[in-house]
Motif scaffolding. Structure first.
Motif, PDB file in Angstrom:
ATOM      1  N   GLY A 126      26.588  -6.942 -33.767  1.00 46.66           N
ATOM      2  CA  GLY A 126      25.639  -6.305 -34.673  1.00 46.66           C
ATOM      3  C   GLY A 126      26.253  -5.913 -36.000  1.00 46.66           C
ATOM      4  O   GLY A 126      27.471  -5.924 -36.166  1.00 46.66           O
ATOM      5  N   GLU A 127      25.391  -5.569 -36.943  1.00 42.34           N
ATOM      6  CA  GLU A 127      25.803  -5.084 -38.261  1.00 42.34           C
ATOM      7  C   GLU A 127      26.784  -6.014 -38.952  1.00 42.34           C
ATOM      8  O   GLU A 127      27.787  -5.590 -39.487  1.00 42.34           O
ATOM      9  CB  GLU A 127      26.412  -3.680 -38.148  1.00 42.34           C
ATOM     10  N   THR A 128      26.488  -7.301 -38.942  1.00 43.93           N
ATOM     11  CA  THR A 128      27.409  -8.249 -39.562  1.00 43.93           C
ATOM     12  C   THR A 128      26.792  -9.000 -40.725  1.00 43.93           C
ATOM     13  O   THR A 128      27.418  -9.874 -41.291  1.00 43.93           O
ATOM     14  CB  THR A 128      27.912  -9.269 -38.521  1.00 43.93           C
ATOM     15  N   GLY A 129      25.567  -8.674 -41.068  1.00 42.22           N
ATOM     16  CA  GLY A 129      24.896  -9.387 -42.145  1.00 42.22           C
ATOM     17  C   GLY A 129      25.217  -8.814 -43.511  1.00 42.22           C
ATOM     18  O   GLY A 129      26.145  -8.030 -43.687  1.00 42.22           O
ATOM     19  N   LEU A 130      24.426  -9.213 -44.487  1.00 35.81           N
ATOM     20  CA  LEU A 130      24.575  -8.708 -45.851  1.00 35.81           C
ATOM     21  C   LEU A 130      23.537  -7.620 -46.070  1.00 35.81           C
ATOM     22  O   LEU A 130      22.420  -7.702 -45.582  1.00 35.81           O
ATOM     23  CB  LEU A 130      24.377  -9.843 -46.855  1.00 35.81           C
ATOM     24  N   ASP A 131      23.892  -6.594 -46.846  1.00 35.98           N
ATOM     25  CA  ASP A 131      22.986  -5.480 -47.114  1.00 35.98           C
ATOM     26  C   ASP A 131      23.023  -5.177 -48.607  1.00 35.98           C
ATOM     27  O   ASP A 131      23.928  -4.505 -49.092  1.00 35.98           O
ATOM     28  CB  ASP A 131      23.402  -4.254 -46.296  1.00 35.98           C
ATOM     29  N   PHE A 132      22.047  -5.706 -49.331  1.00 38.40           N
ATOM     30  CA  PHE A 132      21.991  -5.497 -50.775  1.00 38.40           C
ATOM     31  C   PHE A 132      20.973  -4.414 -51.150  1.00 38.40           C
ATOM     32  O   PHE A 132      20.822  -4.089 -52.320  1.00 38.40           O
ATOM     33  CB  PHE A 132      21.617  -6.794 -51.487  1.00 38.40           C
ATOM     34  N   HIS A 133      20.297  -3.852 -50.175  1.00 40.38           N
ATOM     35  CA  HIS A 133      19.214  -2.909 -50.448  1.00 40.38           C
ATOM     36  C   HIS A 133      19.672  -1.657 -51.194  1.00 40.38           C
ATOM     37  O   HIS A 133      19.060  -1.264 -52.178  1.00 40.38           O
ATOM     38  CB  HIS A 133      18.518  -2.515 -49.145  1.00 40.38           C
ATOM     39  N   TYR A 134      20.725  -1.000 -50.728  1.00 39.98           N
ATOM     40  CA  TYR A 134      21.142   0.271 -51.314  1.00 39.98           C
ATOM     41  C   TYR A 134      22.145   0.125 -52.448  1.00 39.98           C
ATOM     42  O   TYR A 134      22.360   1.058 -53.198  1.00 39.98           O
ATOM     43  CB  TYR A 134      21.732   1.185 -50.230  1.00 39.98           C
ATOM     44  N   GLY A 135      22.794  -1.018 -52.551  1.00 35.97           N
ATOM     45  CA  GLY A 135      23.756  -1.232 -53.628  1.00 35.97           C
ATOM     46  C   GLY A 135      25.048  -0.443 -53.481  1.00 35.97           C
ATOM     47  O   GLY A 135      25.714  -0.151 -54.465  1.00 35.97           O
ATOM     48  N   TYR A 136      25.413  -0.084 -52.253  1.00 39.71           N
ATOM     49  CA  TYR A 136      26.628   0.703 -52.020  1.00 39.71           C
ATOM     50  C   TYR A 136      27.905  -0.128 -52.124  1.00 39.71           C
ATOM     51  O   TYR A 136      28.976   0.393 -52.344  1.00 39.71           O
ATOM     52  CB  TYR A 136      26.603   1.362 -50.641  1.00 39.71           C
ATOM     53  N   SER A 137      27.804  -1.416 -51.904  1.00 40.24           N
ATOM     54  CA  SER A 137      28.964  -2.285 -51.878  1.00 40.24           C
ATOM     55  C   SER A 137      28.644  -3.514 -52.721  1.00 40.24           C
ATOM     56  O   SER A 137      27.531  -4.039 -52.662  1.00 40.24           O
ATOM     57  CB  SER A 137      29.280  -2.675 -50.437  1.00 40.24           C
ATOM     58  N   ALA A 138      29.613  -3.979 -53.470  1.00 41.15           N
ATOM     59  CA  ALA A 138      29.390  -5.138 -54.348  1.00 41.15           C
ATOM     60  C   ALA A 138      28.965  -6.354 -53.536  1.00 41.15           C
ATOM     61  O   ALA A 138      29.533  -6.641 -52.480  1.00 41.15           O
ATOM     62  CB  ALA A 138      30.666  -5.448 -55.119  1.00 41.15           C
ATOM     63  N   GLU A 139      27.964  -7.069 -54.050  1.00 39.31           N
ATOM     64  CA  GLU A 139      27.461  -8.252 -53.343  1.00 39.31           C
ATOM     65  C   GLU A 139      28.560  -9.276 -53.129  1.00 39.31           C
ATOM     66  O   GLU A 139      28.665  -9.872 -52.052  1.00 39.31           O
ATOM     67  CB  GLU A 139      26.302  -8.864 -54.110  1.00 39.31           C
ATOM     68  N   ALA A 140      29.411  -9.478 -54.124  1.00 36.84           N
ATOM     69  CA  ALA A 140      30.492 -10.466 -54.005  1.00 36.84           C
ATOM     70  C   ALA A 140      31.432 -10.103 -52.867  1.00 36.84           C
ATOM     71  O   ALA A 140      31.905 -10.983 -52.138  1.00 36.84           O
ATOM     72  CB  ALA A 140      31.250 -10.597 -55.315  1.00 36.84           C
ATOM     73  N   ASP A 141      31.717  -8.806 -52.696  1.00 37.10           N
ATOM     74  CA  ASP A 141      32.606  -8.371 -51.602  1.00 37.10           C
ATOM     75  C   ASP A 141      31.957  -8.636 -50.253  1.00 37.10           C
ATOM     76  O   ASP A 141      32.626  -9.049 -49.313  1.00 37.10           O
ATOM     77  CB  ASP A 141      32.937  -6.881 -51.736  1.00 37.10           C
ATOM     78  N   GLN A 142      30.662  -8.380 -50.152  1.00 32.82           N
ATOM     79  CA  GLN A 142      29.968  -8.625 -48.893  1.00 32.82           C
ATOM     80  C   GLN A 142      29.940 -10.111 -48.557  1.00 32.82           C
ATOM     81  O   GLN A 142      30.152 -10.501 -47.410  1.00 32.82           O
ATOM     82  CB  GLN A 142      28.536  -8.094 -48.948  1.00 32.82           C
ATOM     83  N   VAL A 143      29.686 -10.938 -49.543  1.00 35.13           N
ATOM     84  CA  VAL A 143      29.623 -12.368 -49.316  1.00 35.13           C
ATOM     85  C   VAL A 143      30.987 -12.895 -48.895  1.00 35.13           C
ATOM     86  O   VAL A 143      31.116 -13.692 -47.978  1.00 35.13           O
ATOM     87  CB  VAL A 143      29.119 -13.105 -50.578  1.00 35.13           C
ATOM     88  N   ARG A 144      32.065 -12.400 -49.541  1.00 33.50           N
ATOM     89  CA  ARG A 144      33.413 -12.807 -49.174  1.00 33.50           C
ATOM     90  C   ARG A 144      33.672 -12.435 -47.731  1.00 33.50           C
ATOM     91  O   ARG A 144      34.176 -13.161 -46.944  1.00 33.50           O
ATOM     92  CB  ARG A 144      34.445 -12.143 -50.083  1.00 33.50           C
TER      93      ARG A 144
END
Length: 68
Positions: free
Chosen positions: A50-68
């Motif tokens: 669980g909890e392994t997807g991408l989360d862009f809703h709140y903007g807490y973490s840079a999208e590029a970091d999540q994608v990496r």
């Protein structure tokens, strides 16, 4: 970081299982973290990842970091 404690609880009871994962907003994720998630997922008491997807809703973490 809490997986060992969660797994210990699951191992105490026949009818309790657990999941493993890394929340997408957790900073500092690197390749070794994913290797440890895969290794933990092989345990017979682990029934989900669980909890392994991408989360862009709140903007807490840079999208590029999540994608990496």
């Amino acid at each position: 970081d809490s997986f060992p404690q969660v797994l210990a609880i699951a191992e105490q009871y026949a009818d309790v299982s657990c999941s493993v994962g890394t929340h997408p907003l957790y900073e500092g994720i690197h390749a070794a973290d994913f290797a440890s998630v895969r290794a933990a997922a092989a345990h017979p008491k682990v029934v989900a990842i669980g909890e392994t997807g991408l989360d862009f809703h709140y903007g807490y973490s840079a999208e590029a970091d999540q994608v990496r």
